[in-house]
Design an enzyme around this catalytic site. Structure first.
Site, mmCIF file in Angstrom:
data_model
loop_
_atom_site.group_PDB
_atom_site.id
_atom_site.type_symbol
_atom_site.label_atom_id
_atom_site.label_comp_id
_atom_site.label_asym_id
_atom_site.label_seq_id
_atom_site.Cartn_x
_atom_site.Cartn_y
_atom_site.Cartn_z
ATOM 1 N N ARG A 63 0.985 -1.197 0.137
ATOM 2 C CA ARG A 63 -0.044 0.082 -0.158
ATOM 3 C C ARG A 63 0.723 1.369 0.182
ATOM 4 O O ARG A 63 0.682 2.226 -0.542
ATOM 5 C CB ARG A 63 -0.910 -0.067 1.024
ATOM 6 C CG ARG A 63 -1.966 1.265 1.287
ATOM 7 C CD ARG A 63 -2.996 0.892 2.254
ATOM 8 N NE ARG A 63 -2.516 0.949 3.729
ATOM 9 C CZ ARG A 63 -3.334 0.846 4.748
ATOM 10 N NH1 ARG A 63 -4.512 0.649 4.568
ATOM 11 N NH2 ARG A 63 -2.651 0.910 5.862
ATOM 12 N N LYS A 166 -3.224 6.548 1.655
ATOM 13 C CA LYS A 166 -2.957 7.056 3.026
ATOM 14 C C LYS A 166 -2.405 8.130 2.670
ATOM 15 O O LYS A 166 -1.230 8.244 3.413
ATOM 16 C CB LYS A 166 -2.302 5.863 3.628
ATOM 17 C CG LYS A 166 -2.956 5.923 5.345
ATOM 18 C CD LYS A 166 -2.620 4.697 5.900
ATOM 19 C CE LYS A 166 -2.937 4.673 7.374
ATOM 20 N NZ LYS A 166 -4.185 4.928 7.862
ATOM 21 N N GLU A 202 -17.062 5.058 4.833
ATOM 22 C CA GLU A 202 -16.318 4.676 6.009
ATOM 23 C C GLU A 202 -16.384 5.775 6.902
ATOM 24 O O GLU A 202 -16.838 6.781 6.909
ATOM 25 C CB GLU A 202 -14.666 4.521 5.578
ATOM 26 C CG GLU A 202 -14.066 5.544 5.213
ATOM 27 C CD GLU A 202 -12.531 5.037 4.659
ATOM 28 O OE1 GLU A 202 -11.898 4.726 5.365
ATOM 29 O OE2 GLU A 202 -12.221 5.094 3.716
#
Length: 321
Positions: A63, A166, A202
């Site tokens: 990621r 992220k 989310e």
């Protein structure tokens, strides 16, 4: 802390461990002006076998690499990332709490630390990892159900945007809604999709799951939702335990009609949702102070694997010492 530097003529150096302390950068550093920064969240824990372990570091490495590409940064080789994690934990073993008392939280950062005045990629970069001993993420404790409110003014992410990365800049914008929610007695907010305001996406920093019978649904990864490592692990774990797990949109109506809702994330692991409030209507899922049955099942089974109380059939756990 671990520190590695990147330069255009040399690439990433081999990195080194140094005492935790300040990073010196210029006021014109790209990260301070244009926000070229991504991070990861990971945990090291003491296991039932008396050793310290980390959980699926290869997934965080992958990621991190994808995030670097999205932010026009040089990727840290996955092998170097994993070895850096291991060496950082090994250097901080004294700070790993006893089993069941918490964990050593790890924060890898990739920063555009080189100076640049005009908008563009930084001329140099810093990859660093620091660590801190932590307990339960939410104030009430690890398994205390949380109360959520559906946010209808702001969106966390939009199609074609940055929601699946992220990136550091994704997180401070949620504080306005999160602080308002906490002021009104909620633990956090759950965001809707930006296109239709119909589907739950989310929570501020957690993925969401809705349970109906033996079916568990979680919003699909379509660029607006962070591909959580714990999310992926719960999907795989629940399927192995006979649940019908579907990565499909979850409407507000569907969530309000669900038997149970829970969230997942590195910090929370699995957190049962006690209630969701939408336009003044409150749906209570659990008795006060009691975690939902499926959330408890997933939490227990996943943490048993993470702490080597149970057999790791998935080969997720990586020992440090």
């Amino acid at each position: 802390m671990y520190v590695s530097e990147w330069a255009p003529d040399k690439g990433w150096d081999q990195g080194k461990l140094v005492p935790y302390g300040p990073i010196t950068i210029m006021p014109s550093a790209q990260v301070l002006n244009y926000g070229q920064a991504i991070f990861e969240g990971m945990k090291a824990q003491e296991s039932a076998k008396g050793r310290v372990v980390v959980f699926r570091p290869d997934q965080n490495a992958a990621r991190f690499k994808a995030g670097a590409a999205r932010m026009s940064m040089p990727a840290v080789p996955e092998h170097q990332f994993v070895e850096a994690v291991k060496s950082t934990v090994a250097a901080n073993l004294d700070y790993v709490p006893p089993i069941g008392k918490g964990s050593l939280y790890l924060r890898p950062l990739l920063l555009g630390t080189g100076p640049i005045l005009g908008l563009g990629p930084a001329p140099s970069y810093t990859f660093t990892i620091f660590a801190a001993a932590v307990g339960a993420y939410f104030k009430g404790g690890q398994l205390t159900p949380i109360d959520l409110i559906v946010e209808e003014r702001f969106h966390r992410a939009a199609p074609g945007g940055m929601g699946g990365t992220k990136a550091a800049g994704n997180y401070s914008p949620v504080l306005a809604t999160q602080l308002e929610a906490k002021k009104n007695g909620f633990a956090d907010v759950v965001y809707l999709d930006a296109k239709t305001d119909t589907f739950l996406e989310e929570v501020s920093s957690c993925n969401l799951f809705a349970v109906k019978g033996r079916t568990i649904k979680t919003p699909p990864l379509q660029g607006t939702i962070l591909p959580g490592v714990t999310r992926r692990s719960i999907v795989e774990l629940a399927r192995s335990r006979g649940y019908d797990v579907r990565e499909e949109p979850v409407s507000v109506h569907e969530a309000m009609e669900a038997d149970e809702v829970f969230t997942t994330g590195t910090a929370v692991v699995v957190s049962s949702v006690g209630s969701i409030t939408h336009r003044g209507q409150r749906r209570q899922y659990t008795e006060p102070g009691q975690a939902g049955r499926v959330a408890l099942e997933m939490y227990t089974n996943l943490t048993d694997i993470q702490t080597e109380r149970a057999e790791d059939k998935f080969n997720w756990v990586v020992p440090i010492n």
